[in-house]
Enzyme design. Structure first.
Site, PDB file in Angstrom:
ATOM      1  N   GLU A 166       0.517  -1.340  -0.168  1.00  0.00           N
ATOM      2  CA  GLU A 166       0.342   0.084  -0.493  1.00  0.00           C
ATOM      3  C   GLU A 166       0.593   1.195  -0.250  1.00  0.00           C
ATOM      4  O   GLU A 166       0.982   2.326   0.995  1.00  0.00           O
ATOM      5  CB  GLU A 166      -0.975  -0.121   1.284  1.00  0.00           C
ATOM      6  CG  GLU A 166      -2.055  -0.909   1.176  1.00  0.00           C
ATOM      7  CD  GLU A 166      -3.101  -1.256   2.099  1.00  0.00           C
ATOM      8  OE1 GLU A 166      -3.513  -0.031   2.729  1.00  0.00           O
ATOM      9  OE2 GLU A 166      -4.384  -1.921   1.579  1.00  0.00           O
ATOM     10  N   GLU A 208      -5.370  -8.736  -0.522  1.00  0.00           N
ATOM     11  CA  GLU A 208      -5.327  -7.977   0.551  1.00  0.00           C
ATOM     12  C   GLU A 208      -7.081  -8.225  -0.215  1.00  0.00           C
ATOM     13  O   GLU A 208      -7.758  -7.643  -0.678  1.00  0.00           O
ATOM     14  CB  GLU A 208      -5.329  -7.382   1.473  1.00  0.00           C
ATOM     15  CG  GLU A 208      -4.079  -7.127   2.242  1.00  0.00           C
ATOM     16  CD  GLU A 208      -3.572  -6.182   3.191  1.00  0.00           C
ATOM     17  OE1 GLU A 208      -4.862  -5.675   3.427  1.00  0.00           O
ATOM     18  OE2 GLU A 208      -2.413  -6.222   3.138  1.00  0.00           O
TER      19      GLU A 208
HETATM   20  O1  AHR Z   1      -4.935  -5.725   7.121  1.00  0.00           O
HETATM   21  C1  AHR Z   1      -5.667  -4.362   8.010  1.00  0.00           C
HETATM   22  C2  AHR Z   1      -3.839  -3.463   6.367  1.00  0.00           C
HETATM   23  O2  AHR Z   1      -5.521  -3.163   5.575  1.00  0.00           O
HETATM   24  C3  AHR Z   1      -2.987  -3.428   6.203  1.00  0.00           C
HETATM   25  O3  AHR Z   1      -2.141  -3.769   6.923  1.00  0.00           O
HETATM   26  C4  AHR Z   1      -2.781  -2.296   5.738  1.00  0.00           C
HETATM   27  O4  AHR Z   1      -2.138  -3.062   4.075  1.00  0.00           O
HETATM   28  C5  AHR Z   1      -4.577  -2.516   4.287  1.00  0.00           C
HETATM   29  O5  AHR Z   1      -5.241  -1.225   4.285  1.00  0.00           O
END
Ligand code: AHR
Length: 490
Positions: free
Chosen positions: A175, A298
């Site tokens: 990110e 994610e």
């Molecule tokens: O999964 C929680 C958070 O969500 C992670 O650390 C991040 O990559 C995303 O914003």
């Protein structure tokens, strides 16, 4: 009861479903690593080298293929050298993203690799670009994967590991448009090219390098990244998309929600299909040979934390609604497996849409866990063509297809996974199958939308044998009850 037709064409093979689509994510966040996975060798909770036996066994039952670590946002402030060597000498740090707690670095590279060995899964390391250096990342790869004589490999041996580990999956930053440095796409893409240059292939180890891709529907990030990052630099780019209905402020709790919130959640999760399609269109423009894959590293539901828990620990319960979300996402990933090469639900234990929750020595499998179990035969199978009549229905303000499906073939057997998201209507499917196939066995996960497993009643939501089907001359007739997920084995 709504009647629809489904046609399956096993002779039309589409793409291989990489087992990595059934991947997981573990971050130094709340009780995911500490307490959830790692309790230390001196714990009364049964463990092998500090890893909870109950959690490892439960994940092995899912045939967990790959585990991403150490973050997440934590990855871009993680300095791996603090997490190796004698534990008493390991430096502590403040986990500024997640609750401001002290991280003692007792779970580091050796512990993560040990965990992956116990699970029999591929490690996926997320490297630090945001606050690390090129040298630091380069030396981490050398430490893990080189068998040459060098200060890094000597250090690894001194720390108890003689042979190099195998490492395939390497994320270069996380990110970086946000918590990983708030970079512009141009700045990140150039940094990515720089960092990845020094992530070497030692011996016969071959890295599969993953660049930080977009957040949700940020198509301009993908456009700019793809202009600068070429197939010679990256094997894949990532995509992060969380199911957050309404807005971050109004997303609500995991277990307390009404039908409007339920259907809005389903619509929100279905949106990932158009997100994937549009990102792939952009990627195809710059990479017409489809050399760069998409890694959804994610995904999952993000609810308010459970009342009374640390807001920085992201601990949430998990209901039938989450199970439906999981089934829809996995069906979508299967359908796009020609380009979606990996996906990692966030996160594996005790954080966000976890498959496992723990409380001290207690453990429970969430409805989402059961979906992963019911879908696991898709791993390494070949997706096959199918046509489902339109099941779009209006539910208050949203209009969504009620039924989602994916089908695959492996070793002469078909696996068909179906999900009926409608809360009040059953679907009677007239299934036409070309070829000699009959349903041999079937499982169902169903319940009210808010049903969940608690530590008092850990088996309230569990798969059962499914019998509401009949084999017919042309295929089968199958009745999906409301709010249900069904796996058919043919
Ligand atoms: O999964 C929680 C958070 O969500 C992670 O650390 C991040 O990559 C995303 O914003």
């Amino acid at each position: 009861m709504i009647k629809k037709k489904l046609a399956l064409f096993p002779e039309i093979e589409k793409s291989k479903i990489n087992k990595e689509i059934y991947g997981h994510f573990s971050e130094h966040l709340g009780r995911c690593i500490y307490q959830g996975i790692f309790v230390g060798e001196d714990s009364k909770i049964p463990n092998v080298k500090g890893m909870r036996t109950d959690v490892v066994e439960a994940l092995k039952e899912l045939d967990i293929p790959v585990l991403r670590w150490p973050g997440g946002c934590f990855a871009d402030e993680y300095h791996w050298k603090n997490g190796v060597g004698p534990k008493e000498n390991r430096a502590t740090m403040i986990n500024t993203h997640w609750g401001g707690v002290t991280e003692d670095n007792s779970f580091g590279t050796h512990e993560f690799m040990e965990l992956c060995e116990q699970l029999g899964c591929e490690p996926y390391i997320s490297g630090n670009v945001g606050s690390g250096t090129v040298q630091e990342l380069s030396e981490w790869i050398e430490y893990m994967t080189s068998d040459n004589i060098s200060p890094m490999t000597d250090w690894r041996k001194q720390n108890g590991r003689e042979a190099a580990w195998k490492l395939r999956y390497l994320g270069v930053g996380n990110e970086n448009w946000g918590c990983g440095g708030n970079m512009t796409p141009e700045y990140y893409a150039n940094l990515y090219r720089h960092y990845q240059t020094y992530c070497r292939n030692y011996g016969d180890n071959r890295l599969y390098k993953i660049a930080c891709g977009p957040s949700g529907d940020d198509y301009s990030w993908t456009e700019k990244i793809m202009q600068i990052i070429k197939p010679c630099h990256a094997d894949a780019i990532s995509l992060h998309y969380y199911t957050v209905p309404f807005s971050w402020e109004k997303r609500g709790q995991a277990t307390v929600f009404d039908e409007n919130a339920y259907y809005t959640t389903i619509a929100c999760t279905r949106y990932i299909e158009s997100i994937i399609t549009r990102h792939l269109e952009i990627m195809n423009k710059y990479d017409p040979e489809h050399k760069i894959g998409l890694v959804v590293d994610e995904w999952g539901c993000w609810w308010d934390v459970e009342t009374g828990t640390n807001p920085g620990f992201l601990y949430q319960q998990n209901t039938m609604r989450d199970a439906v979300v999981a089934a829809i996402n996995l069906n979508i990933f299967n359908e796009h497996s020609d380009r979606v090469v990996m996906a990692n639900i966030a996160q594996v234990v005790n954080v966000l849409q976890a498959v496992i929750l723990t409380d001290g020595a207690k453990i429970l499998k969430t409805p989402t866990y059961h979906v992963f179990h019911m879908f696991k035969d898709h791993q390494e199978a070949t997706s096959i063509a199918h046509v489902l009549e339109d099941t779009t229905a209006a539910h208050g303000e949203v209009s969504i297809p009620d039924v989602s499906v994916s089908a695959s073939k492996k070793d002469g057997e078909l696996t068909v996974t179906l999900c009926n998201a409608n809360l009040s209507e059953s679907y009677a499917l007239d299934v036409h199958i070309s070829g000699e196939y009959a349903i041999k066995s079937a499982k169902i996960l169903t319940g009210a939308m808010g049903d969940y497993n608690s530590f008092e009643n850990p088996t309230a939501v569990e798969p059962k044998d499914f019998t509401d089907f009949e084999n017919t001359a042309s295929g089968a007739s199958v009745t999906l009850p409301p709010c249900s997920i069904v796996t058919l084995k043919l």
